[in-house]
Motif scaffolding. Structure first.
Motif, PDB file in Angstrom:
ATOM      1  N   LEU A  36     -33.070 -39.267  67.940  1.00 53.81           N
ATOM      2  CA  LEU A  36     -32.047 -40.757  67.725  1.00 53.81           C
ATOM      3  C   LEU A  36     -32.909 -41.708  67.827  1.00 53.81           C
ATOM      4  O   LEU A  36     -33.136 -42.513  65.927  1.00 53.81           O
ATOM      5  CB  LEU A  36     -30.592 -40.579  67.901  1.00 53.81           C
ATOM      6  CG  LEU A  36     -29.713 -39.699  68.085  1.00 53.81           C
ATOM      7  CD1 LEU A  36     -28.493 -40.196  68.265  1.00 53.81           C
ATOM      8  CD2 LEU A  36     -29.269 -39.712  66.035  1.00 53.81           C
ATOM      9  N   PHE A  38     -36.120 -42.057  67.242  1.00 52.78           N
ATOM     10  CA  PHE A  38     -37.540 -42.014  67.020  1.00 52.78           C
ATOM     11  C   PHE A  38     -36.992 -42.294  65.914  1.00 52.78           C
ATOM     12  O   PHE A  38     -37.624 -42.673  64.603  1.00 52.78           O
ATOM     13  CB  PHE A  38     -37.613 -40.446  66.830  1.00 52.78           C
ATOM     14  CG  PHE A  38     -38.658 -39.986  66.188  1.00 52.78           C
ATOM     15  CD1 PHE A  38     -40.048 -41.175  65.870  1.00 52.78           C
ATOM     16  CD2 PHE A  38     -39.092 -38.644  65.718  1.00 52.78           C
ATOM     17  CE1 PHE A  38     -40.948 -40.407  65.277  1.00 52.78           C
ATOM     18  CE2 PHE A  38     -40.295 -38.598  65.361  1.00 52.78           C
ATOM     19  CZ  PHE A  38     -41.253 -38.887  64.938  1.00 52.78           C
ATOM     20  N   VAL A  39     -35.534 -41.605  64.861  1.00 56.11           N
ATOM     21  CA  VAL A  39     -35.616 -41.896  63.165  1.00 56.11           C
ATOM     22  C   VAL A  39     -35.032 -43.642  62.951  1.00 56.11           C
ATOM     23  O   VAL A  39     -35.151 -44.046  62.441  1.00 56.11           O
ATOM     24  CB  VAL A  39     -33.817 -41.044  62.976  1.00 56.11           C
ATOM     25  CG1 VAL A  39     -33.739 -40.928  61.586  1.00 56.11           C
ATOM     26  CG2 VAL A  39     -34.481 -39.453  62.772  1.00 56.11           C
ATOM     27  N   GLY A  40     -34.722 -44.006  64.062  1.00 57.52           N
ATOM     28  CA  GLY A  40     -34.499 -45.354  63.811  1.00 57.52           C
ATOM     29  C   GLY A  40     -35.286 -46.350  64.197  1.00 57.52           C
ATOM     30  O   GLY A  40     -35.393 -47.923  63.934  1.00 57.52           O
ATOM     31  N   ILE A  42     -38.299 -45.390  62.685  1.00 58.50           N
ATOM     32  CA  ILE A  42     -38.934 -45.091  61.179  1.00 58.50           C
ATOM     33  C   ILE A  42     -37.874 -46.648  60.234  1.00 58.50           C
ATOM     34  O   ILE A  42     -38.640 -47.213  59.797  1.00 58.50           O
ATOM     35  CB  ILE A  42     -38.572 -43.904  61.171  1.00 58.50           C
ATOM     36  CG1 ILE A  42     -39.076 -42.662  61.730  1.00 58.50           C
ATOM     37  CG2 ILE A  42     -38.574 -43.322  59.339  1.00 58.50           C
ATOM     38  CD1 ILE A  42     -39.456 -41.078  60.841  1.00 58.50           C
ATOM     39  N   ALA A  43     -36.593 -45.798  60.619  1.00 56.00           N
ATOM     40  CA  ALA A  43     -35.996 -46.812  59.751  1.00 56.00           C
ATOM     41  C   ALA A  43     -36.060 -48.182  60.200  1.00 56.00           C
ATOM     42  O   ALA A  43     -36.251 -49.349  59.469  1.00 56.00           O
ATOM     43  CB  ALA A  43     -34.536 -46.719  60.097  1.00 56.00           C
ATOM     44  N   ASP A  46     -39.493 -49.090  58.202  1.00 55.50           N
ATOM     45  CA  ASP A  46     -39.312 -49.843  56.862  1.00 55.50           C
ATOM     46  C   ASP A  46     -38.145 -50.790  56.787  1.00 55.50           C
ATOM     47  O   ASP A  46     -39.039 -51.807  55.929  1.00 55.50           O
ATOM     48  CB  ASP A  46     -37.925 -48.458  56.952  1.00 55.50           C
ATOM     49  CG  ASP A  46     -38.377 -48.170  55.680  1.00 55.50           C
ATOM     50  OD1 ASP A  46     -38.618 -48.053  54.188  1.00 55.50           O
ATOM     51  OD2 ASP A  46     -36.876 -48.391  54.658  1.00 55.50           O
ATOM     52  N   GLU A  47     -37.282 -51.101  57.622  1.00 53.28           N
ATOM     53  CA  GLU A  47     -36.739 -52.537  57.528  1.00 53.28           C
ATOM     54  C   GLU A  47     -36.966 -53.610  57.558  1.00 53.28           C
ATOM     55  O   GLU A  47     -37.434 -54.390  56.669  1.00 53.28           O
ATOM     56  CB  GLU A  47     -35.532 -52.658  57.259  1.00 53.28           C
ATOM     57  CG  GLU A  47     -33.824 -53.178  57.684  1.00 53.28           C
ATOM     58  CD  GLU A  47     -32.971 -53.131  57.983  1.00 53.28           C
ATOM     59  OE1 GLU A  47     -32.296 -51.961  58.609  1.00 53.28           O
ATOM     60  OE2 GLU A  47     -31.702 -53.462  58.021  1.00 53.28           O
ATOM     61  N   THR A  52     -44.087 -48.187  55.306  1.00 54.48           N
ATOM     62  CA  THR A  52     -43.218 -46.181  55.359  1.00 54.48           C
ATOM     63  C   THR A  52     -44.090 -45.944  56.226  1.00 54.48           C
ATOM     64  O   THR A  52     -45.352 -45.446  55.562  1.00 54.48           O
ATOM     65  CB  THR A  52     -42.724 -45.781  54.010  1.00 54.48           C
ATOM     66  OG1 THR A  52     -41.698 -47.225  53.577  1.00 54.48           O
ATOM     67  CG2 THR A  52     -41.497 -44.234  54.778  1.00 54.48           C
ATOM     68  N   LEU A  53     -43.987 -45.436  57.767  1.00 50.84           N
ATOM     69  CA  LEU A  53     -44.914 -44.535  58.423  1.00 50.84           C
ATOM     70  C   LEU A  53     -44.247 -43.275  58.469  1.00 50.84           C
ATOM     71  O   LEU A  53     -43.372 -43.336  59.031  1.00 50.84           O
ATOM     72  CB  LEU A  53     -44.791 -45.213  59.756  1.00 50.84           C
ATOM     73  CG  LEU A  53     -46.398 -46.528  59.918  1.00 50.84           C
ATOM     74  CD1 LEU A  53     -45.887 -46.322  61.306  1.00 50.84           C
ATOM     75  CD2 LEU A  53     -47.088 -46.283  59.319  1.00 50.84           C
ATOM     76  N   PRO A  54     -44.942 -42.426  57.839  1.00 54.90           N
ATOM     77  CA  PRO A  54     -44.770 -40.579  58.491  1.00 54.90           C
ATOM     78  C   PRO A  54     -44.662 -40.214  59.400  1.00 54.90           C
ATOM     79  O   PRO A  54     -45.316 -41.112  60.661  1.00 54.90           O
ATOM     80  CB  PRO A  54     -46.129 -39.552  57.680  1.00 54.90           C
ATOM     81  CG  PRO A  54     -46.326 -40.569  56.980  1.00 54.90           C
ATOM     82  CD  PRO A  54     -45.649 -42.008  57.169  1.00 54.90           C
ATOM     83  N   PRO A  55     -43.802 -39.866  60.409  1.00 50.14           N
ATOM     84  CA  PRO A  55     -43.261 -38.885  61.363  1.00 50.14           C
ATOM     85  C   PRO A  55     -44.697 -38.501  62.399  1.00 50.14           C
ATOM     86  O   PRO A  55     -44.687 -38.665  63.600  1.00 50.14           O
ATOM     87  CB  PRO A  55     -41.923 -38.015  60.923  1.00 50.14           C
ATOM     88  CG  PRO A  55     -41.388 -37.967  59.543  1.00 50.14           C
ATOM     89  CD  PRO A  55     -42.489 -38.912  59.610  1.00 50.14           C
TER      90      PRO A  55
END
Lengths: 78, 367
Positions: A36, A38-40, A42-43, A46-47, A52-55
């Motif tokens: 979770l 991890f997705v946060g 990436i966000a 991005d924000e 935007t960094l690929p996983p």
């Protein structure tokens, strides 16, 4: 954006006190690291950083310092 | 991006249906621990979702939605000239579920019927196909070229109960959308795209002919992050899905809006695939879409795959149908596959969400 700003953003995301996360901290050993957060992460990149960094790029970073370098480098290239 | 416009076709009505059975964050707490379940629920914005018990298929939910819609519209069954069924969870590998639905709904033998196999992008692809069919089948008089688009999935039936990346998120739903010719209908615009490189990130590995089901593919074992799953179960790499969304959805939204010649100021509502609230809120902020125009309607239902856009439409606009609304729709996911639409929904029949009993009343009373 510099390294210190990026560390503060990580503190905010992982709800850690300043100094807990350092450039030497292994990424997956950040307290609260999970699929979770991890997705946060990436966000957040991005924000807040506008990149935007690929996983797989993130997962290939061993330490917070490696990740910071990637983010700053991608920002400079953008 | 594949772009097209269809003029002279209107959405006459839309209905959605969900099973009566609920699963909640309390059920997740029993499986994954209270703290973990609460964290997941808070992030994805789902505290409960509708789950179809074993005998219920996507076709059953779509059938219930279609019965409600046809009755509310007052359409004679033999006026429907085509039935299109979109799903990833069909009744059988063969025949196409659309054929069984044609007979269950009492549609005529002159009705064309076929399936489309798509997930989260499926509603927009289905709408584009249905609109083209309606146009081709119409004879130029209002009310001709009637097409029924049925879109639904029962994803909870292909997930492992011990996989926290899917269990707390997905729900089941079906929908029915009715289209017909209308000379004064505003044109519909569509943009569609695909990137098959995303195949492995959202996948049911076994069960097709590439990897048939065996005892071994059905064996649930420990996988990444302690999730327990078999190759017959749906696998989702959430981080890769999120990444794909960040890369494709902003331009998808912009292209769909521009294809209609609109700006965000012309749009009354934006309905994206209801993936999860974390992702939706991120996209809303990134695209600077005003909160009051952006539909988030997944709590109580969960992520319902291809049905999420029509279900969100029903949940948000039912009973307020007598207005004209300019809507931008965006579906994106498994494939990777994505589609955007700019449509005007004007004076359509929009009943409230239909609740479908999971078991016959007799059995439920005895239980």
């Amino acid at each position: 954006m510099d390294q210190q700003t990026f560390l503060s953003l990580l503190d905010e995301l992982f709800e850690t006190d300043a100094g807990v996360i350092t450039p030497e901290t292994a990424l997956k050993e950040i307290p609260g690291w999970s699929s979770l957060t991890f997705v946060g992460l990436i966000a957040m990149i991005d924000e807040e950083c506008g990149v935007t960094l690929p996983p797989n790029i993130i997962l290939n970073c061993r330490t917070v310092g490696d990740l910071t370098a990637h983010v700053l480098q991608k920002r400079a290239a953008a | 991006m594949a772009t097209m416009q269809v003029s002279g076709i209107r959405i006459a009505g839309l209905a959605s249906a969900v099973p009566d059975q609920l699963e909640t964050v309390d059920d997740d707490a029993a499986r994954f621990g209270r703290e973990e379940a609460a964290k997941i629920s808070q992030s994805i914005g789902v505290t409960s979702r509708r789950v179809a018990p074993a005998p219920i298929c996507a076709s059953d939910l779509c059938h219930a939605a279609a019965e409600k819609l046809l009755n509310d519209l007052g359409w004679e069954r033999d006026t429907v000239q085509a039935l299109i069924f979109v799903t990833q969870t069909p009744d059988y590998l063969s025949p196409a579920t659309a054929c069984t639905l044609q007979s269950r709904l009492g549609l005529s033998k002159g009705c064309a019927a076929f399936d489309i196999s798509l997930g989260c992008s499926g509603y927009v692809y289905g709408l584009a196909t249905a609109a083209q069919f309606a146009k081709g089948l119409s004879n130029g008089t209002d009310g001709s070229g009637r097409v029924l688009l049925l879109v639904g999935d029962t994803i909870t039936r292909v997930i492992s109960p011990q996989d926290r990346s899917t269990v707390p998120l997905f729900g089941d739903a079906g929908s029915a959308t009715a289209l017909e010719f209308n000379a004064s209908a505003a044109p519909m615009s569509f943009v569609l795209g695909t990137d098959g490189n995303g195949r492995d990130h959202l996948l049911i590995p076994a069960g097709g002919f590439r990897t048939p089901r065996t005892a071994a593919t059905g064996e649930r074992t420990a996988r990444e992050n302690g999730n327990i799953r078999s190759d017959d179960d749906l696998f989702m790499n959430g981080a890769e899905v999120f990444m794909f969304t960040l890369c494709e959805v902003p331009s998808l939204f912009k292209n769909a809006t521009q294809a209609a010649g609109w700006t965000i100021d012309d749009v009354d509502g934006v309905i994206m695939h209801q993936a999860n609230s974390f992702m939706l809120n991120h996209l809303r902020k990134r695209l600077k879409i005003p909160e009051d125009k952006f539909v988030v309607a997944l709590d109580g239902y969960g992520n319902t795959s291809c049905a999420s856009i029509p279900l969100a439409l029903s949940a948000t606009y039912a009973k307020k149908a007598d207005e004209s609304r300019r809507l931008v729709l965006a579906g994106f996911g498994v494939g990777w596959s994505w589609g955007g639409a700019a449509v005007t929904v004007d004076n359509a029949v929009l009943p409230e969400v239909v609740i479908v009993p999971g078991l016959p009343a007799v059995v439920r009373e005895a239980a």
